[in-house]
Design a protein around this motif. Sequence first.
Motif, PDB file in Angstrom:
ATOM      1  N   HIS A 119      -9.505  -3.601   3.790  1.00 43.20           N
ATOM      2  CA  HIS A 119      -9.155  -2.536   2.677  1.00 43.20           C
ATOM      3  C   HIS A 119     -10.357  -2.889   1.654  1.00 43.20           C
ATOM      4  O   HIS A 119     -10.011  -3.059   0.430  1.00 43.20           O
ATOM      5  CB  HIS A 119      -7.953  -2.246   2.220  1.00 43.20           C
ATOM      6  CG  HIS A 119      -6.901  -1.867   3.163  1.00 43.20           C
ATOM      7  ND1 HIS A 119      -6.875  -0.610   3.352  1.00 43.20           N
ATOM      8  CD2 HIS A 119      -5.868  -2.566   3.865  1.00 43.20           C
ATOM      9  CE1 HIS A 119      -5.750  -0.446   4.507  1.00 43.20           C
ATOM     10  NE2 HIS A 119      -5.335  -1.552   4.848  1.00 43.20           N
ATOM     11  N   LEU A 174       0.799  -1.110  -0.115  1.00 42.60           N
ATOM     12  CA  LEU A 174       0.054  -0.091  -0.110  1.00 42.60           C
ATOM     13  C   LEU A 174       0.957   1.369  -0.113  1.00 42.60           C
ATOM     14  O   LEU A 174       0.495   2.216  -0.696  1.00 42.60           O
ATOM     15  CB  LEU A 174      -0.912  -0.131   1.141  1.00 42.60           C
ATOM     16  CG  LEU A 174      -1.828  -1.050   1.298  1.00 42.60           C
ATOM     17  CD1 LEU A 174      -2.889  -0.933   2.514  1.00 42.60           C
ATOM     18  CD2 LEU A 174      -3.079  -1.059   0.057  1.00 42.60           C
ATOM     19  N   ARG A 233     -10.233  -0.539  -1.464  1.00 43.03           N
ATOM     20  CA  ARG A 233      -8.978  -0.478  -2.456  1.00 43.03           C
ATOM     21  C   ARG A 233      -8.524  -1.777  -2.962  1.00 43.03           C
ATOM     22  O   ARG A 233      -7.737  -1.580  -3.886  1.00 43.03           O
ATOM     23  CB  ARG A 233      -8.097   0.338  -1.449  1.00 43.03           C
ATOM     24  CG  ARG A 233      -6.788   0.812  -2.262  1.00 43.03           C
ATOM     25  CD  ARG A 233      -5.955   1.618  -1.597  1.00 43.03           C
ATOM     26  NE  ARG A 233      -4.982   2.480  -2.301  1.00 43.03           N
ATOM     27  CZ  ARG A 233      -3.871   3.179  -1.910  1.00 43.03           C
ATOM     28  NH1 ARG A 233      -3.827   2.955  -0.538  1.00 43.03           N
ATOM     29  NH2 ARG A 233      -3.082   3.580  -2.862  1.00 43.03           N
TER      30      ARG A 233
END
Length: 263
Positions: free
Chosen positions: A69, A36, A72
């Motif tokens: 997440h 990330l 994402r």
Amino acid sequence: MSKIVDAHAHVFTHQCRIARNPRHRPRYEAPLASYLDLLDRFGIAQGVLVQPSFLGIHNDYLMDCLRRHPERLRGVAVLSPDVSDDTLDEMTTLGIRGTRLNWIGRNSDELKAAEWSALFSRLEARRWHVEIQAEGATLLAIVDLLQRWDLDLVIDHFGRPQANAWRDPVIDRLCVGVGDQRFWVKCSAPYRNRCDGLHDVGKRLLDALGPYRLMWGSDWPWTEHEHLYSFEKALNDIDQWMPAADLAVVMSETPRRFYGFAE
């Protein structure tokens, strides 16, 4: 360019369970936090986590990353034919959109067994895709086998061509009769191919399939090729292979639609 998607990356830690007799096992970690951070550094909005071959069917870490997440990340799992329907449903809810067949060095006849046919039918019902990591005659045999089902097929790493763009049988298959096929090809990992003129391979795929069937992926962390590649090179390569007019489609629009990221 906004909302770039990295359509092919891997994450793992020392705590992950390892597949039995893996072909390769990295001695380092590639945790989600590091991935990330790289996405943030290079302005990449979302990523698709693909279960690496050395973790096999142990998708625990992949699923945990998706839980943390959900906006994402999306995922591609590796399955055994006896995976339960409950597990498949949970994976779907978490954002897993397909399964990967890691078939390097394996015989495609294994996939003719009744239990695999049953699994492909269950995946068809869930609208999952099948991602194929194979080469040459094995890849072609798998593609032929999967024509029985209404499944989208994602071909890893340019199809791993072993000859040039106009002599490789995999590239021929992907580029001929495309109107009846459901192929998507990942423009990733050039170092995993054994052909010259990968630029020509990319051009032929683009001319035949169009940008809405191609997706860019970094293949981070470049296992077994860590010294050869980087995020900078992955981004530079796609700039070289892909006309500027098609970059936004290949790097953003196509993967966003295919994996169901919000606009």
